[in-house]
Design an enzyme around this catalytic site. Structure first.
Site, short mmCIF file in Angstrom:
data_model
loop_
_atom_site.label_atom_id
_atom_site.label_comp_id
_atom_site.label_asym_id
_atom_site.label_seq_id
_atom_site.Cartn_x
_atom_site.Cartn_y
_atom_site.Cartn_z
CG HIS A 249 69.16 73.91 67.85
ND1 HIS A 249 68.47 72.80 67.39
CD2 HIS A 249 68.28 74.60 68.61
CE1 HIS A 249 67.24 72.83 67.85
NE2 HIS A 249 67.09 73.91 68.59
CG HIS A 300 71.83 80.82 71.49
ND1 HIS A 300 71.42 81.19 70.23
CD2 HIS A 300 70.95 79.85 71.89
CE1 HIS A 300 70.37 80.47 69.87
NE2 HIS A 300 70.06 79.65 70.86
CG ASP A 672 69.56 51.99 57.54
OD1 ASP A 672 70.17 50.97 57.15
OD2 ASP A 672 69.03 52.80 56.77
CG ASP A 712 60.16 40.18 58.00
OD1 ASP A 712 60.45 40.76 56.93
OD2 ASP A 712 60.63 39.07 58.32
CG ASN A 714 60.32 41.33 52.41
OD1 ASN A 714 60.51 41.31 53.63
ND2 ASN A 714 61.11 41.96 51.56
CG ASP A 716 63.49 40.53 53.92
OD1 ASP A 716 62.88 40.87 54.96
OD2 ASP A 716 64.01 41.35 53.13
CD GLU A 723 56.79 48.99 53.17
OE1 GLU A 723 56.24 48.07 53.80
OE2 GLU A 723 57.21 48.89 52.00
#
Length: 758
Positions: A249, A300, A672, A712, A714, A716, A723
């Site tokens: 990891h 490990h 994002d 989408d 709203n 925009d 969501e």
């Protein structure tokens, strides 16, 4: 049920005097009662142990299946790099930085962290370099108080750690002649409470208390940043007494799925990318093994039959930024240009098959079935392969990881009439034959690291690919014995696997697994442990369990809580594979009765999910029986539903979104860049088309466009993917009912007490 002394009134005493004397039980009757009680208790404990064991198997099987999914996701990132060339005029930014890093010129400056101001409003810990005991104590106190270290200090600490690690060898050699005892800890996985408890019980790192931490410091837990900062801080303070091995990891691609990347970006929104890049460099510089007194090897994961400690000590470990990525130069040499067209041709052939055959073909394209198909292809040739090449597929070659190659080809042997000159490459959900090439030096180095980071021991002899995890190999007692004799060792200590008691011995006591993250799967699921080695090299085990609520629960309540969590996860697994399971059930249910036998039900579940679980034992928790004793297979999905329904989503697309929800969330978080929670519709379309193409999911562009428009909300031009993902979350319909029933039962059973804390 009990005895005691009661105080009677004078009148009661007189009445008792007139009664006949109480008859005492005969010794034979007393013994019979004791035997009955003992028999009942043993049966009760046996049933409890059975529940505990299958709960553990569920947790472990789902964990390993998730690791295979992660390998597939890493292949998508490589695919994305090759195709996602233009996105808002830039590139895939963080993806390209993480997968094909080119060091930022700003980061290349030794004192770049000095350019980051620390505002007067900052109330967190302040440290100075070189670090002192006072600084590490400050960090300990601050992290206990939930404070965050400023990005400037984090960058400086990572720079100092990077400089120190560059000077260290691949294999650290220690001697107990300089210490009274050495403490060895296993996986921590971001469990800060476990680390603090170890320091409390065993002492802080110092010349008198040296430590070896055996990898997997980060991911899964919520305090990975704090854990790894403390470990690096003590490494800088006591480089001769604090030793860190790399785990599987300590890998930036694993971090994308299991939480460390997200944690860093949430805690350091401004300089998170720079911090992640430095973590990537530092992780690749961690030593891969430790040897104590020339007798005890600490790695490990484990070993393979091709592990060579001399070769391992000479490789350039920093080249392997991620063990999940096959050396790029090796990939570029292979002629796989026809693979995509072959995959499309296979899919077009599949679509022309009858429905029953097509459902079988679809099941072969699923990750779990691809494992079986590729495993069989290996077995066709493995019978004639010499033992020295038995782990040739031990590296990341799971069929669930399309872009990972089997690092060594099938070799010729005296039993074979011909030598195989092609390599079967799983790519884009199909197998492509490519010309055979001799392994490059980079590939050999990569394989050595993969084996020590990912492998697991097994009780059977030999060395076989670890298809359950998707990477490394399973090594048997003979492989352990051979390596120990070859290097004059007497013991192998490894981590990598969660154990219920925190440790486990196998291979005749020559292999010890140590795991230091307690409550790994669920509250009360396992203990943590660490090992202390003195000059006599006899391991002593110390167990513990960090818990705020477990101590208040009985053993039955702890097992019930862990069992409930495991069954929830398993039911979600059933739900996201619903279409494949239904196709399998219907092959046995030719008359559409909605019922199959329990044996047929178990066969279908194992064929689709490949979790190797005791399905018959689990049946009462997963499905209902009909009055005639057959099993109603629709009942597997009755107590689960979807989140917010989107009528525009086709069933095929919906199931794909459910199944790969975690992967999609990772990709969206990467895209994002400003952490607004929003991405553009065009970004969504482009990414999803690449994702569906890579997975071989037949979804036309119009369905993707309809999905993008529907979420989408709203209008925009941006998508709130929080969501969006909520709409594709598996919801357990019985949760609220179970909670209400549990509260009612507790209230009725314990009317004068507070309800238990679960």
């Amino acid at each position: 049920m009990g005895c005691g002394i009661s105080v009677a009134t004078e009148t009661q005493g007189k009445e008792l005097e007139s009664d006949e004397p109480v008859k005492t039980s005969s010794p034979a009757l007393t013994m019979k009662a004791a035997v009955l009680i003992q028999r009942w208790y043993r049966r009760y404990m046996a049933r409890l142990e059975m529940r505990r064991r299958y709960t553990w198997n569920i947790f472990q099987s789902i964990e390993y299946a998730g690791e295979q999914d992660q390998l597939q996701l890493s292949s998508f990132f490589t695919f994305m790099l090759d195709n996602f060339t233009q996105l808002n005029g830039n590139g895939p930014d963080l993806i390209s930085q993480l997968l094909d890093p080119v060091l930022d010129p700003w980061l290349d400056r030794e004192t770049c962290y000095n350019l980051i101001p620390i505002p007067e409003s900052y109330t967190g810990p302040r440290v100075s370099f070189p670090l002192t005991v006072s600084d590490t104590n400050t960090l300990l106190s601050a992290f206990k108080e939930q404070q965050t270290l400023h990005a400037r200090y984090v960058l400086q600490l990572l720079y100092e750690a990077k400089k120190l690690l560059k000077q260290m060898p691949n294999i650290i050699h220690l001697s107990t002649s300089y210490y009274n005892e050495i403490t060895i800890c296993g996986d921590l996985h971001g469990h800060l409470d476990d680390l603090l408890l170890i320091f409390y019980k065993n002492g802080l790192p110092s010349a008198e208390t040296p430590y070896v931490f055996n990898g997997d410091f980060v991911d899964r837990g919520k305090k990975s940043v704090e854990v790894v900062i403390l470990l690096f801080a003590y490494l800088l303070l006591y480089p001769d007494y604090m030793h860190l091995n790399r785990g599987n990891h300590e890998d930036h691609i694993m971090n994308l799925r299991y939480g460390f990347t997200k944690e860093v970006m949430q805690k350091y929104k401004t300089h998170g990318r720079e911090i992640l890049q430095l973590f990537q460099d530092v992780f690749s510089l961690l030593p891969v093994a430790t040897v104590i007194n020339g007798k005890i090897l600490i790695v490990h994961g484990g070993i393979s039959d091709q592990t060579d400690l001399d070769f391992l000590s000479s490789i350039e470990r920093h080249k392997v930024k991620s063990a999940l990525r096959f050396p790029r130069c090796s990939l570029e040499q292979l002629d796989i240009g026809q693979t995509l067209r072959q995959a499309k041709r296979l899919r077009s052939i599949d679509s022309s098959l009858p429905s029953s055959s097509r459902s079988h073909s679809r099941s072969q394209r699923t990750p779990s079935q691809r494992k079986k198909r590729c495993k069989l292809s290996r077995q066709d040739s493995s019978a004639s392969i010499s033992s020295s090449s038995s782990s040739s597929s031990s590296s990341l070659c799971s069929p669930r990881t399309p872009s990972c190659l089997s690092p060594h080809p099938y070799l010729s042997s005296p039993n074979m009439p011909y030598s195989v000159s092609v390599l079967q490459v799983p790519y884009l959900d199909s197998l492509s034959s490519v010309p055979l090439l001799s392994p490059s030096h980079d590939e050999q180095e990569w394989k050595q690291i993969v084996d020590v980071l990912w492998s697991d021991p097994k009780p059977q002899e030999g060395c076989t690919p670890n298809t359950f995890r998707g990477g490394g190999c399973y090594f048997g007692p003979d492989v352990t014995q051979r390596l120990l004799l070859q290097h004059s060792l007497q013991l192998l200590i490894r981590s990598h696997e969660c154990k219920q008691e925190g440790y486990e011995l196998c291979h005749g006591g020559q292999v010890i697994t140590i795991f230091s993250a307690s409550n790994y799967y669920e509250e009360g699921s396992n203990r943590g442990a660490y090992i202390k080695l003195g000059r006599e090299l006899v391991p002593r085990f110390y167990q513990y369990q960090v818990s705020r609520t477990t101590r208040k629960l009985t053993l039955t309540q702890r097992v019930r809580a862990a069992e409930g969590s495991a069954l929830r996860a398993l039911k979600e697994k059933l739900f996201v594979h619903r279409s494949e399971l239904m196709a399998g059930f219907q092959q046995y249910d030719q008359n559409n009765t909605g019922c199959v036998t329990v044996s047929e039900w178990a066969l279908v579940l194992e064929a689709v999910l490949r979790l190797d679980l005791p399905w018959r034992t689990l049946r009462p928790h997963l499905a209902q029986l009909a009055p005639d004793g057959s099993l109603e297979y629709q009942s597997c999905f009755e107590d689960m539903g979807t989140g917010i329904p989107l009528p525009q989503v086709t069933p095929n697309l919906a199931e794909t979104l459910f199944r790969y929800r975690t992967d999609i969330e990772i990709i969206f978080n990467i895209i994002d860049k400003d952490h607004s929670g929003l991405i553009s519709i065009e970004e969504f379309r482009h990414t999803w088309r690449l994702f569906s193409t890579h997975l071989g999911v037949d979804i036309d562009d119009s369905a993707i466009d309809d999905l993008a428009r529907s979420i989408d909300f709203n209008k925009d031009g941006s998508i709130d993917f929080a969501e969006f993902l909520e709409a594709f979350r598996v919801v357990h319909k019985l949760d609220s009912k179970d909670q209400q029933l549990s509260q009612k039962m507790n209230t009725e059973k314990y009317p004068r007490r507070e309800p238990f804390e679960y």
